[in-house]
Design an enzyme around this catalytic site. Structure first.
Site, PDB file in Angstrom:
ATOM      1  N   MET A   1     108.633 -48.141  23.685  1.00  0.00           N
ATOM      2  CA  MET A   1     108.094 -47.050  24.505  1.00  0.00           C
ATOM      3  C   MET A   1     109.178 -46.577  25.483  1.00  0.00           C
ATOM      4  O   MET A   1     108.864 -45.956  26.509  1.00  0.00           O
ATOM      5  CB  MET A   1     106.840 -47.506  25.255  1.00  0.00           C
ATOM      6  CG  MET A   1     105.703 -47.892  24.303  1.00  0.00           C
ATOM      7  SD  MET A   1     104.060 -47.632  24.966  1.00  0.00           S
ATOM      8  CE  MET A   1     104.100 -48.712  26.371  1.00  0.00           C
ATOM      9  N   GLY A   2     110.443 -46.859  25.186  1.00  0.00           N
ATOM     10  CA  GLY A   2     111.531 -46.401  26.037  1.00  0.00           C
ATOM     11  C   GLY A   2     111.699 -47.266  27.275  1.00  0.00           C
ATOM     12  O   GLY A   2     111.255 -48.416  27.311  1.00  0.00           O
TER      13      GLY A   2
ATOM     14  N   LEU B   1     112.681 -61.487  30.735  1.00  0.00           N
ATOM     15  CA  LEU B   1     113.015 -60.104  31.089  1.00  0.00           C
ATOM     16  C   LEU B   1     111.800 -59.212  30.893  1.00  0.00           C
ATOM     17  O   LEU B   1     111.125 -59.296  29.864  1.00  0.00           O
ATOM     18  CB  LEU B   1     114.118 -59.626  30.142  1.00  0.00           C
ATOM     19  CG  LEU B   1     115.390 -59.134  30.783  1.00  0.00           C
ATOM     20  CD1 LEU B   1     116.045 -60.250  31.560  1.00  0.00           C
ATOM     21  CD2 LEU B   1     116.348 -58.632  29.713  1.00  0.00           C
TER      22      LEU B   1
ATOM     23  N   HIS C   1     115.238 -55.001  24.861  1.00  0.00           N
ATOM     24  CA  HIS C   1     115.197 -54.061  23.731  1.00  0.00           C
ATOM     25  C   HIS C   1     116.528 -54.062  22.980  1.00  0.00           C
ATOM     26  O   HIS C   1     116.558 -54.010  21.748  1.00  0.00           O
ATOM     27  CB  HIS C   1     114.937 -52.635  24.234  1.00  0.00           C
ATOM     28  CG  HIS C   1     113.629 -52.446  24.921  1.00  0.00           C
ATOM     29  ND1 HIS C   1     113.521 -52.262  26.277  1.00  0.00           N
ATOM     30  CD2 HIS C   1     112.363 -52.409  24.446  1.00  0.00           C
ATOM     31  CE1 HIS C   1     112.255 -52.114  26.609  1.00  0.00           C
ATOM     32  NE2 HIS C   1     111.524 -52.203  25.515  1.00  0.00           N
TER      33      HIS C   1
ATOM     34  N   LYS D   1     108.164 -62.053  23.586  1.00  0.00           N
ATOM     35  CA  LYS D   1     107.660 -61.963  24.961  1.00  0.00           C
ATOM     36  C   LYS D   1     106.188 -61.496  24.946  1.00  0.00           C
ATOM     37  O   LYS D   1     105.355 -62.030  25.648  1.00  0.00           O
ATOM     38  CB  LYS D   1     108.558 -60.998  25.736  1.00  0.00           C
ATOM     39  CG  LYS D   1     107.990 -60.432  27.000  1.00  0.00           C
ATOM     40  CD  LYS D   1     108.147 -61.390  28.126  1.00  0.00           C
ATOM     41  CE  LYS D   1     107.555 -60.940  29.427  1.00  0.00           C
ATOM     42  NZ  LYS D   1     106.969 -59.635  29.487  1.00  0.00           N
ATOM     43  N   ASP D   2     105.908 -60.453  24.127  1.00  0.00           N
ATOM     44  CA  ASP D   2     104.526 -59.984  23.974  1.00  0.00           C
ATOM     45  C   ASP D   2     103.940 -60.697  22.755  1.00  0.00           C
ATOM     46  O   ASP D   2     103.759 -60.101  21.692  1.00  0.00           O
ATOM     47  CB  ASP D   2     104.510 -58.464  23.790  1.00  0.00           C
ATOM     48  CG  ASP D   2     104.983 -57.755  25.048  1.00  0.00           C
ATOM     49  OD1 ASP D   2     104.451 -58.033  26.131  1.00  0.00           O
ATOM     50  OD2 ASP D   2     105.924 -56.949  24.948  1.00  0.00           O
TER      51      ASP D   2
ATOM     52  N   GLY E   1     109.523 -58.241  20.143  1.00  0.00           N
ATOM     53  CA  GLY E   1     109.853 -59.379  21.001  1.00  0.00           C
ATOM     54  C   GLY E   1     108.731 -60.394  21.050  1.00  0.00           C
ATOM     55  O   GLY E   1     107.548 -60.035  21.092  1.00  0.00           O
TER      56      GLY E   1
ATOM     57  N   ARG F   1     108.430 -55.098  34.401  1.00  0.00           N
ATOM     58  CA  ARG F   1     107.591 -55.390  35.573  1.00  0.00           C
ATOM     59  C   ARG F   1     108.319 -56.221  36.629  1.00  0.00           C
ATOM     60  O   ARG F   1     107.871 -56.271  37.772  1.00  0.00           O
ATOM     61  CB  ARG F   1     106.347 -56.157  35.147  1.00  0.00           C
ATOM     62  CG  ARG F   1     105.405 -55.294  34.360  1.00  0.00           C
ATOM     63  CD  ARG F   1     104.343 -56.132  33.765  1.00  0.00           C
ATOM     64  NE  ARG F   1     103.376 -55.314  33.066  1.00  0.00           N
ATOM     65  CZ  ARG F   1     102.445 -55.806  32.284  1.00  0.00           C
ATOM     66  NH1 ARG F   1     102.355 -57.099  32.117  1.00  0.00           N
ATOM     67  NH2 ARG F   1     101.590 -55.015  31.685  1.00  0.00           N
TER      68      ARG F   1
HETATM   69  O1  PAF Z   1     105.827 -53.220  22.919  1.00  0.00           O
HETATM   70  C1  PAF Z   1     105.845 -51.968  23.015  1.00  0.00           C
HETATM   71  O2  PAF Z   1     106.756 -51.367  23.582  1.00  0.00           O
HETATM   72  C2  PAF Z   1     104.680 -51.161  22.446  1.00  0.00           C
HETATM   73  O3  PAF Z   1     103.476 -51.839  22.595  1.00  0.00           O
HETATM   74  C3  PAF Z   1     104.896 -50.738  20.980  1.00  0.00           C
HETATM   75  C4  PAF Z   1     104.984 -51.933  20.045  1.00  0.00           C
HETATM   76  C5  PAF Z   1     106.166 -49.915  20.869  1.00  0.00           C
HETATM   77  C6  PAF Z   1     103.723 -49.873  20.500  1.00  0.00           C
HETATM   78  O4  PAF Z   1     103.585 -48.729  21.280  1.00  0.00           O
END
Ligand code: PAF
Length: 282
Positions: free
Chosen positions: A30-31, A184, A37, A149-150, A147, A187
């Site tokens: 999501m940038g 990292l 990233h 992380k999530d 990642g 937030r």
């Molecule tokens: O982890 C993220 O940045 C978002 O949840 C994703 C996987 C790009 C979906 O919008």
């Protein structure tokens, strides 16, 4: 690096690569890109000849009380980072491409979404699953990287890809950490200096709990100790600190299979999440 905003152009380029026998890895984002990233991008470059990164701030994964409008948008800065990292194509779909008028379909993954962040953010993982399925269909990558992380998000995407026979290999990439162990996250920017110093307790408590559980201490005692330790270390509250099955995310009170310790806790304005693998054979 090609920057593409039209679906027909994206398809023509990716199909051209695939016709030439070049495999493709996708890193959905999501940038507001940070070192985490860029680690996904570096791993993608090891895993495939061509790397596509998508940036799309997905409205359907934000709840009514979560500020979609305030989400950081820094496309030019992000594009420069991706170009420097050697990305082949940046996919920047428009909102109308992702959600055209009349859009009425949603993918809902049950089970893995029932607890933890899924319980706290109703509808969030439906939004994630739906947009990731669309990105997979648009880009048609051989591989996609996310990642660890999530971790719950990764479990949801793996489940969806398996259940829907999506022809893409979903790869989890280990969490990138600061030198002291803090995972990292964008937030972390919300943390004042004293909160930042205390925030390290989250990753430390996961490591301590992992060692205790792998050494055979009763899981419920270990979890209770971790929660009170976090509060003593300056966290305002702990949303969850739990041991779960590493795949189904069902809570465990005994380590009888590969597990994952998952934690979410609040400090200052930030809600931090982190997780760690727990091995029954350790
Ligand atoms: O982890 C993220 O940045 C978002 O949840 C994703 C996987 C790009 C979906 O919008």
């Amino acid at each position: 690096m090609q920057i593409v905003t039209e679906l027909a152009t994206l398809s023509a380029i990716v199909q051209g690569w695939q016709r030439d026998g070049e495999d493709v890895a996708l890193v959905p984002t999501m940038g507001a890109l940070h070192r985490g990233h860029l680690t996904l991008v570096a791993e993608a470059k090891h895993r495939a000849r061509r790397v596509v990164v998508s940036i799309f701030v997905n409205p359907t994964q934000f709840g009514p009380n979560e500020d979609l409008a305030a989400y950081p948008r820094q496309e030019e800065e992000d594009a420069a980072k991706l170009r420097a990292a050697g990305v082949d194509l940046l996919w920047l779909p428009k909102v109308e491409t992702m959600y055209p008028a009349g859009f009425a379909t949603s993918i809902s993954v049950s089970g893995v979404t029932a607890d933890f962040c899924g319980a706290a953010r109703p509808g969030h993982f439906d939004g994630v699953a739906t947009v990731v399925a669309k990105l997979f269909n648009q880009v048609r990558p051989d591989r996609a990287l996310f990642g660890e992380k999530d971790y719950q998000q990764l479990a949801v995407i793996r489940r969806m890809a398996t259940d829907l026979n999506l022809p893409v290999e979903v790869i989890g990439v280990p969490t990138v950490r600061e030198a002291d162990g803090l995972a990292l996250s964008s937030r972390n920017a919300y943390l004042a200096a004293d909160e930042r110093a205390n925030a390290v307790a989250l990753s430390r408590s996961l490591q301590t709990a992992k060692a205790a559980i792998e050494a055979g201490e009763p899981v419920t005692d270990v979890l209770a100790r971790a929660i009170s330790g976090l509060v003593q270390s300056g966290f305002a509250s702990v949303d969850y600190f739990a041991l779960a099955d590493a795949v189904s995310l069902e809570r465990l009170d005994r380590l009888d299979r590969p597990g994952r310790l998952l934690a979410a806790a609040r400090i200052g304005r930030a809600r931090l999440i982190d997780n760690i693998a727990v091995d029954p054979k350790a």
